[in-house]
Design a protein around this motif. Structure first.
Motif, PDB file in Angstrom:
ATOM      1  N   MET A   1       0.830  -1.181   0.000  1.00  0.00           N
ATOM      2  CA  MET A   1       0.000   0.000   0.000  1.00  0.00           C
ATOM      3  C   MET A   1       0.871   1.239   0.000  1.00  0.00           C
ATOM      4  O   MET A   1       1.982   1.239   0.472  1.00  0.00           O
ATOM      5  N   GLY A   2       0.294   2.336  -0.473  1.00  0.00           N
ATOM      6  CA  GLY A   2       0.966   3.612  -0.396  1.00  0.00           C
ATOM      7  C   GLY A   2       1.964   3.879  -1.504  1.00  0.00           C
ATOM      8  O   GLY A   2       2.592   4.922  -1.525  1.00  0.00           O
TER       9      GLY A   2
ATOM     10  N   GLU B   1      -7.708   1.495  -0.439  1.00  0.00           N
ATOM     11  CA  GLU B   1      -6.580   1.962   0.368  1.00  0.00           C
ATOM     12  C   GLU B   1      -6.905   3.327   0.951  1.00  0.00           C
ATOM     13  O   GLU B   1      -7.612   4.133   0.331  1.00  0.00           O
ATOM     14  N   ALA B   2      -6.368   3.566   2.142  1.00  0.00           N
ATOM     15  CA  ALA B   2      -6.618   4.823   2.845  1.00  0.00           C
ATOM     16  C   ALA B   2      -5.349   5.270   3.548  1.00  0.00           C
ATOM     17  O   ALA B   2      -4.487   4.464   3.878  1.00  0.00           O
ATOM     18  N   THR B   3      -5.263   6.566   3.784  1.00  0.00           N
ATOM     19  CA  THR B   3      -4.166   7.155   4.534  1.00  0.00           C
ATOM     20  C   THR B   3      -4.751   7.989   5.654  1.00  0.00           C
ATOM     21  O   THR B   3      -5.722   8.721   5.450  1.00  0.00           O
TER      22      THR B   3
ATOM     23  N   LYS C   1      -0.072   7.186   8.022  1.00  0.00           N
ATOM     24  CA  LYS C   1      -0.125   5.722   8.019  1.00  0.00           C
ATOM     25  C   LYS C   1      -1.146   5.246   6.993  1.00  0.00           C
ATOM     26  O   LYS C   1      -2.187   5.856   6.813  1.00  0.00           O
ATOM     27  N   ASP C   2      -0.827   4.131   6.352  1.00  0.00           N
ATOM     28  CA  ASP C   2      -1.715   3.544   5.351  1.00  0.00           C
ATOM     29  C   ASP C   2      -2.471   2.353   5.936  1.00  0.00           C
ATOM     30  O   ASP C   2      -1.920   1.586   6.731  1.00  0.00           O
TER      31      ASP C   2
ATOM     32  N   TRP D   1     -11.052  12.130  10.219  1.00  0.00           N
ATOM     33  CA  TRP D   1     -11.218  11.892   8.792  1.00  0.00           C
ATOM     34  C   TRP D   1     -10.070  11.072   8.240  1.00  0.00           C
ATOM     35  O   TRP D   1      -9.022  10.964   8.858  1.00  0.00           O
ATOM     36  N   VAL D   2     -10.336  10.487   7.070  1.00  0.00           N
ATOM     37  CA  VAL D   2      -9.355   9.660   6.380  1.00  0.00           C
ATOM     38  C   VAL D   2      -9.317  10.070   4.907  1.00  0.00           C
ATOM     39  O   VAL D   2     -10.273  10.638   4.386  1.00  0.00           O
ATOM     40  N   ARG D   3      -8.197   9.772   4.254  1.00  0.00           N
ATOM     41  CA  ARG D   3      -8.075   9.974   2.807  1.00  0.00           C
ATOM     42  C   ARG D   3      -8.237   8.621   2.131  1.00  0.00           C
ATOM     43  O   ARG D   3      -7.530   7.678   2.463  1.00  0.00           O
TER      44      ARG D   3
END
Length: 123
Positions: free
Chosen positions: A1-2, A108-110, A18-19, A55-57
């Motif tokens: 990821m990432g 996937e999120a960051t 962090k991912d 919140w998350v990306r």
């Protein structure tokens, strides 16, 4: 990821973001233009804790290029490792993904720290 997230991903890595990988568990069409998704958090809430306005990306594919959008957690449950996100549906890769999302789909999120401190005394 990432990997492969361009300059935005590189900046976030430098800022110690962090991912995580999220998995859709439920999808609900609230209206024709509004969709609510529930997710398992891939261990995120246990690692980060939760606070109001967290919140998350999320990372979407946009014609082969990474595209991110931020979403505020809804009804996070740290004990269960679940939360919801709500999507206003319009044109764009994030809305297209949300429209088609179904249980079992992953994204996937960051997460980057927000520096939020609960006021004392609490409101």
């Amino acid at each position: 990821m990432g990997q492969g997230r361009g300059w935005e991903g590189a900046v976030l890595r430098l800022m110690r973001a962090k991912d995580y990988g999220f998995t859709v568990t439920h999808a609900e069409d609230v209206t024709p233009d509004y969709r609510r998704l529930r997710f398992t958090d891939g261990g995120m809430l246990a690692a980060t804790g939760v606070h109001p306005t967290m919140w998350v990306r999320l990372w979407f594919d946009n014609a082969g290029k990474p595209h991110q959008r931020a979403y505020t957690l809804v009804d996070p449950d740290p004990a269960a490792g679940t939360f919801g996100l709500e999507f206003a549906l319009h044109e764009g890769c994030a809305s297209d993904w949300a429209r088609a999302a179904k249980p079992g789909d992953t994204i996937e999120a960051t997460v980057q720290g927000t520096g939020f401190d609960v006021p004392a005394p609490a409101p």
